[in-house]
Design a protein around this motif. Sequence first.
Motif: not given
Length: 263
Positions: A73-87
């Motif tokens: 779940l931490d991995t998914i959250r990291m990917a979600l937050l990183g993608t959102t901020f980067g986008a």
Amino acid sequence: MIKQQEKIIPTPQSKQKLYLTVLLMIVLFFGSAIKTSSSLTELMIGIPNMLDLLVQMFPPNWSYFIKIIPAMLDTIRMALLGTTFGAIIAIPIAIFSASNIIKSTWLHYPVRAVLNLIRTIPDLLLAAIFVAIFGLGPLPGILALTIFSIGLVAKLTYEAIEAIDPGPLEAMTAVGANKVQWIFFGVIPQVLAHYISYVLYTFEVNIRAAAVLGLVGAGGIGLYYDRTLGFFEYDKTSSIIIFTLVVVLLVDYISTTLREKLL
């Protein structure tokens, strides 16, 4: 008539270029093998060891799934937050990189150069740098994925912007629209579907990347990869691999379905 038809029959191309290309590829292949000290003999010798490792990985430790759910779940959250901020950050960068929006080469070329620099740095290296700065945990992973997402989304988006139909922009210019109106009413409607598709694709890539960032201490499921491999608990490692595979396939399916509907 027969003679005229015979004259226009094309002559077969020489295969000399094909032979030279194949020869060059063979030379490069063997040259790379020599420089990297690789050989088919070493590969054949190592096959029994690989098979022995696979034997140790099966059957997987199914009870280990419960323990690694929070890390996944931490991995998914990291990917979600990183993608959102980067986008989000990628939007102005993509606009300033597009030559049909920003006409000045003194502006969009330096922005593109920075973008190329960002894409050059591997995400694992970024994560290692941020771990050295902020310490262990998910934050370095989020920052690394944010920068990686900026490079990927901005690159694809500015290329989509440069491929838009110039007609609406010319019409808006003719009626006195300013640059902001240009972007909001002429550019965004044409690239929005592509942008969302690129963001979803980046999220897919970031799920895979986030799964291994823990190897350098950046949080997520990668920490458990490091622990189980370090203690030779290969049955647990195979459980992590299977769990990660299921999550990646599920995310890929959902993302692909959404992108197909958008495009």
